[in-house]
Design a protein around this motif. Structure first.
Motif, short mmCIF file in Angstrom:
data_model
loop_
_atom_site.label_atom_id
_atom_site.label_comp_id
_atom_site.label_asym_id
_atom_site.label_seq_id
_atom_site.Cartn_x
_atom_site.Cartn_y
_atom_site.Cartn_z
N VAL A 21 24.41 51.21 53.30
CA VAL A 21 25.27 50.54 52.32
C VAL A 21 26.60 50.26 53.00
CG1 VAL A 21 26.43 50.69 50.09
CG2 VAL A 21 24.14 51.69 50.39
N GLU A 22 26.97 48.99 53.07
CA GLU A 22 28.17 48.59 53.78
C GLU A 22 29.44 49.03 53.04
OE1 GLU A 22 28.20 47.25 56.70
OE2 GLU A 22 26.02 47.00 56.87
N PRO A 23 30.56 49.21 53.78
CA PRO A 23 31.83 49.55 53.13
C PRO A 23 32.23 48.47 52.12
CG PRO A 23 31.99 49.85 55.51
CD PRO A 23 30.67 49.18 55.25
N GLY A 24 32.78 48.91 51.00
CA GLY A 24 33.16 47.99 49.94
C GLY A 24 32.02 47.67 49.00
N LYS A 60 34.64 45.89 46.02
CA LYS A 60 36.01 45.55 46.43
C LYS A 60 36.47 44.29 45.70
CE LYS A 60 34.53 43.02 50.59
NZ LYS A 60 34.62 42.99 52.06
N GLN A 61 37.78 44.09 45.65
CA GLN A 61 38.35 42.97 44.89
C GLN A 61 37.91 41.64 45.47
OE1 GLN A 61 42.55 43.04 43.47
NE2 GLN A 61 42.79 41.19 44.66
N GLN A 62 37.58 40.73 44.57
CA GLN A 62 37.16 39.39 44.96
C GLN A 62 38.02 38.36 44.22
OE1 GLN A 62 32.72 38.91 45.18
NE2 GLN A 62 32.74 40.89 44.13
N VAL A 88 34.35 45.12 40.56
CA VAL A 88 33.37 45.89 39.80
C VAL A 88 33.66 47.38 40.00
CG1 VAL A 88 30.93 46.45 39.50
CG2 VAL A 88 31.61 44.10 40.06
N PRO A 89 33.97 48.13 38.96
CA PRO A 89 34.20 49.57 39.12
C PRO A 89 32.90 50.31 39.44
CG PRO A 89 34.27 48.98 36.81
CD PRO A 89 34.16 47.69 37.57
N GLU A 90 33.03 51.42 40.14
CA GLU A 90 31.83 52.19 40.50
C GLU A 90 31.01 52.58 39.28
OE1 GLU A 90 32.99 55.58 42.76
OE2 GLU A 90 32.82 54.53 44.67
N ILE A 154 39.53 42.89 35.50
CA ILE A 154 40.24 41.66 35.87
C ILE A 154 41.62 42.08 36.36
CG2 ILE A 154 41.09 39.42 35.11
CD1 ILE A 154 38.11 39.58 35.07
N GLU A 155 41.87 41.98 37.65
CA GLU A 155 43.14 42.40 38.22
C GLU A 155 44.26 41.43 37.87
OE1 GLU A 155 43.63 45.19 39.44
OE2 GLU A 155 41.78 45.95 40.32
N ASP A 156 43.97 40.13 37.98
CA ASP A 156 45.02 39.15 37.70
C ASP A 156 44.38 37.79 37.45
OD1 ASP A 156 47.53 38.16 37.26
OD2 ASP A 156 48.18 38.21 39.34
N LEU A 157 45.18 36.93 36.83
CA LEU A 157 44.76 35.55 36.54
C LEU A 157 45.91 34.64 36.94
CD1 LEU A 157 42.67 33.64 35.20
CD2 LEU A 157 43.84 34.04 33.04
N VAL A 158 45.64 33.69 37.81
CA VAL A 158 46.68 32.81 38.34
C VAL A 158 46.39 31.37 37.93
CG1 VAL A 158 47.86 31.99 40.41
CG2 VAL A 158 46.98 34.34 40.32
#
Length: 224
Positions: A21-24, A60-62, A88-90, A154-158
């Motif tokens: 399983v790759e990092p992130g 990880k954040q996308q 996506v949270p764990e 949702i971290e942010d919306l620009v």
């Protein structure tokens, strides 16, 4: 030939009994259609050969771009170019894999961001949407988070760009120019009033000073 076949089988079994399983990312274990409730952490591990598959899910954040076509409260079409920062949270890795096919952004995030933005812009005029871009963005972000819940963050919306019809853009620009000219005229008027008040205050001060000096001289004729 028999030895070669045996070696080939051993190599195949060894290759299909391990995973990375790759990092992130986190891995979802699927065995003959059955999904394990516990995700696999990043790194190397062993699994049942041939029957078990480890499906990676990125945590990880996308960042994805979205085009939203909305209508304002004055029934003007407003097209927006958005950027959505999400992850996506764990705790949701297995649930998202089971409940949403394909990319969770396409099936979970984008439809709700579109819906949230349409609900917010429907309450504001096109002019206010252009002027209060940050406020519109914050309201839509809160709305989208409420719709998605804890499944995804949702971290942010620009808001990158807002497009209006040419006629509406010209009308808003003309109105803004008029408002700026009115503000400038108001400032000039206030400045002139302040200057006039200053002259009056100065004159009153001079008159009072003269009066005081005159009374002092009157009371002291020997000084003259």
């Amino acid at each position: 030939i028999g030895i070669a076949i045996l070696i080939f089988i051993i190599v195949m079994v060894a290759a299909t009994s391990t995973y990375v399983v790759e990092p992130g990312s986190r891995g979802v274990e699927v065995t003959l259609g059955q999904v394990s409730p516990v995700f696999k952490p990043q790194g190397f591990g062993f699994k049942k050969p041939f029957v078990t598959t480890i499906v990676p899910v990125m945590i990880k954040q996308q960042t994805r771009e979205v085009k939203a076509s909305c209508y304002s409260s004055d029934l003007q079409q407003v097209d927006m170019d958005l950027q959505v920062l999400y992850r996506v949270p764990e705790s949701s890795v297995v649930q998202i894999y089971q409940g949403y096919s394909g990319d969770p952004f396409d099936s979970l995030v984008e439809p709700r961001v579109q819906e949230a933005m349409k609900e917010v812009t429907a309450l504001e005029s096109a002019e206010q949407i252009v002027k209060n871009r940050e406020e519109i963005k914050n309201k839509a972000l809160i709305n989208a988070r409420e719709k998605i819940g804890n499944l995804l963050v949702i971290e942010d919306l620009v808001i990158q760009n807002i497009d209006l019809t040419k006629q509406l853009e010209d009308a808003i620009e003309a109105k803004m120019v008029q408002e700026q000219e009115a503000d400038k005229a108001k400032f000039t008027q206030q400045k002139a009033q302040i200057e006039a008040d200053t002259v009056v205050i100065t004159a009153k001060g001079d008159a009072e000073s003269i009066k005081i000096r005159g009374e002092a001289l009157k009371e002291n004729p020997t000084f003259i």
